[in-house]
Every structure is written in C-alpha cells, then in structure tokens.
Design a protein around this motif. Sequence first.
Motif, PDB file in Angstrom:
ATOM      1  N   UNK A 183      77.321 -85.871  27.286  1.00 10.43           N
ATOM      2  CA  UNK A 183      76.405 -87.003  27.272  1.00 10.43           C
ATOM      3  C   UNK A 183      75.622 -87.095  28.578  1.00 10.43           C
ATOM      4  N   UNK A 184      76.296 -86.839  29.695  1.00 15.60           N
ATOM      5  CA  UNK A 184      75.613 -86.855  30.990  1.00 15.60           C
ATOM      6  C   UNK A 184      74.547 -85.756  31.063  1.00 15.60           C
ATOM      7  N   UNK A 185      74.858 -84.605  30.518  1.00 19.91           N
ATOM      8  CA  UNK A 185      73.910 -83.499  30.517  1.00 19.91           C
ATOM      9  C   UNK A 185      72.654 -83.860  29.717  1.00 19.91           C
ATOM     10  N   UNK A 186      72.838 -84.434  28.541  1.00 20.80           N
ATOM     11  CA  UNK A 186      71.706 -84.806  27.694  1.00 20.80           C
ATOM     12  C   UNK A 186      70.849 -85.866  28.378  1.00 20.80           C
ATOM     13  N   UNK A 187      71.499 -86.891  28.928  1.00 24.82           N
ATOM     14  CA  UNK A 187      70.752 -87.950  29.613  1.00 24.82           C
ATOM     15  C   UNK A 187      69.976 -87.392  30.810  1.00 24.82           C
ATOM     16  N   UNK A 188      70.599 -86.483  31.546  1.00 24.64           N
ATOM     17  CA  UNK A 188      69.943 -85.888  32.695  1.00 24.64           C
ATOM     18  C   UNK A 188      68.721 -85.076  32.301  1.00 24.64           C
ATOM     19  N   UNK A 189      68.821 -84.335  31.201  1.00 27.36           N
ATOM     20  CA  UNK A 189      67.686 -83.538  30.738  1.00 27.36           C
ATOM     21  C   UNK A 189      66.531 -84.435  30.286  1.00 27.36           C
ATOM     22  N   UNK A 190      66.870 -85.531  29.609  1.00 27.13           N
ATOM     23  CA  UNK A 190      65.826 -86.452  29.142  1.00 27.13           C
ATOM     24  C   UNK A 190      65.125 -87.104  30.334  1.00 27.13           C
ATOM     25  N   UNK A 191      65.898 -87.510  31.326  1.00 28.00           N
ATOM     26  CA  UNK A 191      65.299 -88.107  32.524  1.00 28.00           C
ATOM     27  C   UNK A 191      64.407 -87.107  33.249  1.00 28.00           C
ATOM     28  N   UNK A 192      64.832 -85.853  33.295  1.00 25.14           N
ATOM     29  CA  UNK A 192      64.067 -84.831  33.999  1.00 25.14           C
ATOM     30  C   UNK A 192      62.719 -84.562  33.327  1.00 25.14           C
ATOM     31  N   UNK A 193      62.712 -84.576  31.998  1.00 21.48           N
ATOM     32  CA  UNK A 193      61.452 -84.306  31.304  1.00 21.48           C
ATOM     33  C   UNK A 193      60.572 -85.550  31.190  1.00 21.48           C
ATOM     34  N   UNK A 194      61.180 -86.747  31.373  1.00 19.36           N
ATOM     35  CA  UNK A 194      60.421 -87.984  31.252  1.00 19.36           C
ATOM     36  C   UNK A 194      60.450 -88.497  29.821  1.00 19.36           C
ATOM     37  N   UNK A 195      60.559 -89.797  29.654  1.00 19.27           N
ATOM     38  CA  UNK A 195      60.698 -90.375  28.319  1.00 19.27           C
ATOM     39  C   UNK A 195      59.480 -90.092  27.440  1.00 19.27           C
ATOM     40  N   UNK A 196      58.266 -90.139  28.028  1.00 22.15           N
ATOM     41  CA  UNK A 196      57.070 -89.904  27.224  1.00 22.15           C
ATOM     42  C   UNK A 196      57.069 -88.494  26.642  1.00 22.15           C
ATOM     43  N   UNK A 197      57.408 -87.521  27.487  1.00 24.96           N
ATOM     44  CA  UNK A 197      57.462 -86.138  27.010  1.00 24.96           C
ATOM     45  C   UNK A 197      58.565 -85.968  25.974  1.00 24.96           C
ATOM     46  N   UNK A 198      59.722 -86.581  26.244  1.00 19.92           N
ATOM     47  CA  UNK A 198      60.843 -86.486  25.305  1.00 19.92           C
ATOM     48  C   UNK A 198      60.456 -87.027  23.932  1.00 19.92           C
ATOM     49  N   UNK A 199      59.873 -88.235  23.898  1.00 20.51           N
ATOM     50  CA  UNK A 199      59.520 -88.842  22.618  1.00 20.51           C
ATOM     51  C   UNK A 199      58.388 -88.085  21.930  1.00 20.51           C
ATOM     52  N   UNK A 200      57.520 -87.448  22.712  1.00 23.59           N
ATOM     53  CA  UNK A 200      56.444 -86.660  22.119  1.00 23.59           C
ATOM     54  C   UNK A 200      56.996 -85.446  21.372  1.00 23.59           C
ATOM     55  N   UNK A 201      58.056 -84.850  21.920  1.00 23.60           N
ATOM     56  CA  UNK A 201      58.664 -83.674  21.288  1.00 23.60           C
ATOM     57  C   UNK A 201      59.771 -84.025  20.307  1.00 23.60           C
TER      58      UNK A 201
END
Length: 205
Positions: A183-201
């Motif tokens: 869970x920490x790994x997933x959250x860290x990756x999402x934070x690194x890419x940014x929420x806007x980029x994450x939701x776009x993909x």
Amino acid sequence: MTTLSKRPRCQRCQRPLDHCLCPWIPDLESRTRVLIIQHPSERQHALNTARLLALGLRQCQLLVVERLDDQPEWQAWLRDSNWRTELLFPGPDVPLLSAAVEDSRPRQLVLLDGTWRKARKLLYLNPLLQELPRVALPVAGKSRYRLRKAPSAESLATIEAGVLALSLIEPQTDFSPLLKPFERMIEGQIQAMGLDTYHAHHPHQ
C-alpha cells in the motif's frame, strides 16, 4: 514498462533509498510454505510485489526462472510427497482454495508471478507445474493495485493473491501486515506522478 531507476536503492527491498519500504515489511511465520516462480521479465519491475511478499513471510521463497529443467532442488521441492503441493492458478473447473481438506500433510502453495501472458507461459513451459493440482481464489473484490492494467477488476497483484490464499488456509493468523509495504508503494507512486496525471491515466479509479 516501468523499471527500477538508476538512483541509489535499498539492497533489500530494491526501492530507491528515499522510498525504502523496509520499515513496513513485517516478519511473519506461516505453517504453509510458499514458492513464487517469477518470470525473469518481472525481476526489475519497479512495482514488484512478489519481492515484498517473499521479504515479509519467512516461509516464502522467490525463484526467478522461466524453466525448471535445470533446477533440481526446486523440482525435488515440488515433488516432495511429505507436503500437499498446490498451484494457485485459475481455470475452468479449478476448485476454490479451502482450509478444509482431507489431507493431514502440511501445505505448499506455488504462485506464478508475471503478466497473465507470462504466467501462462511459465505454466506451458514447465510440465512439472502442469502436473500439480490447481486451486483458485474466490472473487475477493477490487484489487488495490491501481497502477497496472489487469484482465479484470478482480485480478489481484501477487502479494494480494498470496495474502488471500494464506488467510484462507490459516484463518487463525492475520496476514494483513504483508500488505502494508504494498500500500505504501502504491501511494508513493501516485504521489510521485501527481494526482492529475494518475487520474488521467486511470480515470475509473
């Protein structure tokens, strides 16, 4: 495919040092022995959940190989009649994994780690795996693995499948701590890419 970066990384969890997951990796015991056979193409993937499962569970081994032909030690492991060995791999008419079995032997569980195409290739290339009795998991709801595409919403990451399987076999033990570094790994990756980029993909997450 996202691969591990060239930044200095932890030699244990293989994550970049500033994103080391070791503080969240537990040290759990189980009666069940687990062998994860990982397709070599997954070894350097940044989101490698099989490694996290193997690090957090004492009775878990990670084998990175495509063929078992030159692995006599693991061939013997799989053929050991003192253990009830099952391959966790779904398919038509494959029975669901259960704690209730008419067999007093301790259990060994084999997981195949890779994309569905690579996991099927591992099974196809290894007749020994085809000989093993197969079991499947019940539908467990939506995976928490929000960064990789899967054939269906119910498809689980290797660590999620392992935790669910162990929880079914040994319901008296809490294996949920194994999911903390995941869970920490997933959250860290999402934070690194940014929420806007994450939701776009991942518009449906």
